[in-house]
Design a protein around this motif. Structure first.
Motif, PDB file in Angstrom:
ATOM      1  N   SER A 123       0.852  -1.195   0.000  1.00 13.71           N
ATOM      2  CA  SER A 123       0.000   0.000   0.000  1.00 13.71           C
ATOM      3  C   SER A 123       0.888   1.246   0.000  1.00 13.71           C
ATOM      4  O   SER A 123       2.076   1.177   0.323  1.00 13.71           O
ATOM      5  CB  SER A 123      -0.903   0.005   1.229  1.00 13.71           C
ATOM      6  OG  SER A 123      -0.133   0.181   2.395  1.00 13.71           O
ATOM      7  N   GLU A 124       0.288   2.368  -0.337  1.00 16.83           N
ATOM      8  CA  GLU A 124       1.055   3.619  -0.375  1.00 16.83           C
ATOM      9  C   GLU A 124       1.660   3.941   0.988  1.00 16.83           C
ATOM     10  O   GLU A 124       2.754   4.484   1.076  1.00 16.83           O
ATOM     11  CB  GLU A 124       0.172   4.765  -0.846  1.00 16.83           C
ATOM     12  CG  GLU A 124      -0.160   4.700  -2.320  1.00 16.83           C
ATOM     13  CD  GLU A 124      -0.997   5.875  -2.753  1.00 16.83           C
ATOM     14  OE1 GLU A 124      -0.565   7.021  -2.523  1.00 16.83           O
ATOM     15  OE2 GLU A 124      -2.085   5.635  -3.314  1.00 16.83           O
ATOM     16  N   SER A 125       0.968   3.582   2.047  1.00 12.29           N
ATOM     17  CA  SER A 125       1.479   3.878   3.392  1.00 12.29           C
ATOM     18  C   SER A 125       2.659   2.979   3.771  1.00 12.29           C
ATOM     19  O   SER A 125       3.398   3.298   4.696  1.00 12.29           O
ATOM     20  CB  SER A 125       0.359   3.749   4.425  1.00 12.29           C
ATOM     21  OG  SER A 125      -0.137   2.425   4.446  1.00 12.29           O
TER      22      SER A 125
ATOM     23  N   LYS B  45       1.411   2.363  -7.596  1.00 11.38           N
ATOM     24  CA  LYS B  45       1.324   3.798  -7.907  1.00 11.38           C
ATOM     25  C   LYS B  45       2.683   4.317  -8.361  1.00 11.38           C
ATOM     26  O   LYS B  45       2.766   5.117  -9.298  1.00 11.38           O
ATOM     27  CB  LYS B  45       0.830   4.581  -6.699  1.00 11.38           C
ATOM     28  CG  LYS B  45       0.682   6.057  -6.972  1.00 11.38           C
ATOM     29  CD  LYS B  45       0.147   6.802  -5.777  1.00 11.38           C
ATOM     30  CE  LYS B  45       0.008   8.278  -6.117  1.00 11.38           C
ATOM     31  NZ  LYS B  45      -0.485   9.040  -4.980  1.00 11.38           N
ATOM     32  N   ASP B  46       3.770   3.861  -7.729  1.00 10.60           N
ATOM     33  CA  ASP B  46       5.114   4.281  -8.130  1.00 10.60           C
ATOM     34  C   ASP B  46       5.440   3.805  -9.546  1.00 10.60           C
ATOM     35  O   ASP B  46       6.044   4.529 -10.331  1.00 10.60           O
ATOM     36  CB  ASP B  46       6.159   3.741  -7.150  1.00 10.60           C
ATOM     37  CG  ASP B  46       5.974   4.294  -5.748  1.00 10.60           C
ATOM     38  OD1 ASP B  46       5.848   5.524  -5.608  1.00 10.60           O
ATOM     39  OD2 ASP B  46       5.945   3.486  -4.800  1.00 10.60           O
ATOM     40  N   VAL B  47       5.024   2.591  -9.872  1.00  8.14           N
ATOM     41  CA  VAL B  47       5.279   2.038 -11.210  1.00  8.14           C
ATOM     42  C   VAL B  47       4.494   2.813 -12.256  1.00  8.14           C
ATOM     43  O   VAL B  47       5.025   3.188 -13.304  1.00  8.14           O
ATOM     44  CB  VAL B  47       4.924   0.538 -11.255  1.00  8.14           C
ATOM     45  CG1 VAL B  47       5.039  -0.014 -12.666  1.00  8.14           C
ATOM     46  CG2 VAL B  47       5.806  -0.250 -10.303  1.00  8.14           C
ATOM     47  N   VAL B  48       3.237   3.088 -11.976  1.00  8.30           N
ATOM     48  CA  VAL B  48       2.392   3.826 -12.916  1.00  8.30           C
ATOM     49  C   VAL B  48       2.932   5.239 -13.115  1.00  8.30           C
ATOM     50  O   VAL B  48       3.002   5.728 -14.247  1.00  8.30           O
ATOM     51  CB  VAL B  48       0.925   3.856 -12.427  1.00  8.30           C
ATOM     52  CG1 VAL B  48       0.087   4.802 -13.267  1.00  8.30           C
ATOM     53  CG2 VAL B  48       0.344   2.451 -12.457  1.00  8.30           C
ATOM     54  N   SER B  49       3.345   5.889 -12.041  1.00  8.30           N
ATOM     55  CA  SER B  49       3.908   7.245 -12.144  1.00  8.30           C
ATOM     56  C   SER B  49       5.170   7.242 -12.989  1.00  8.30           C
ATOM     57  O   SER B  49       5.361   8.105 -13.847  1.00  8.30           O
ATOM     58  CB  SER B  49       4.230   7.802 -10.759  1.00  8.30           C
ATOM     59  OG  SER B  49       3.072   7.934 -10.003  1.00  8.30           O
TER      60      SER B  49
END
Length: 110
Positions: free
Chosen positions: A10-12, A32-36
């Motif tokens: 998770s982001e946290s 989210k890091d991969v998509v960014s």
């Protein structure tokens, strides 16, 4: 089908310095890091695939759905090409969904 470890982070739980503090245990980043990263690299095909799952709010789940569908369709295509002409009507295609790996061996920038 097994999923990369970032699907379960998770982001946290993201820790940018995890690899330095825990040698040999990989990296701690999320989908989210991969998509960014891929958005910055302008990976249009990747963004188009993920866009099909825009109704799924959780980015990790969205990535998991996309990977499942991609793996299934690629496997099915290989299967169909391999049994064509064998005449064996008893063969069956089976696709199993496995777990999430516990270690990300590559950094999110890889």
């Amino acid at each position: 089908m097994n999923y990369p470890a970032y699907i379960g982070v998770s982001e946290s739980d993201v820790q940018q310095d995890f690899a330095e503090k825990n040698p040999g245990l990989g990296y701690r980043y999320s989908a989210k890091d991969v998509v960014s990263r891929d958005h910055e690299r302008d990976c249009q095909a990747f963004q188009k695939i993920l866009g099909s799952y825009g109704h799924v709010e959780d980015i990790n789940l969205r990535m998991k759905h996309a990977m499942t569908d991609l793996a299934f369709n690629m496997s099915r295509k290989v299967w169909e090409e391999s049994v064509v002409g064998t005449g064996n009507k008893e063969v069956k295609f089976m696709f199993a969904i496995g777990g999430i790996n516990s270690v990300n061996p590559f950094s999110e920038s890889a």
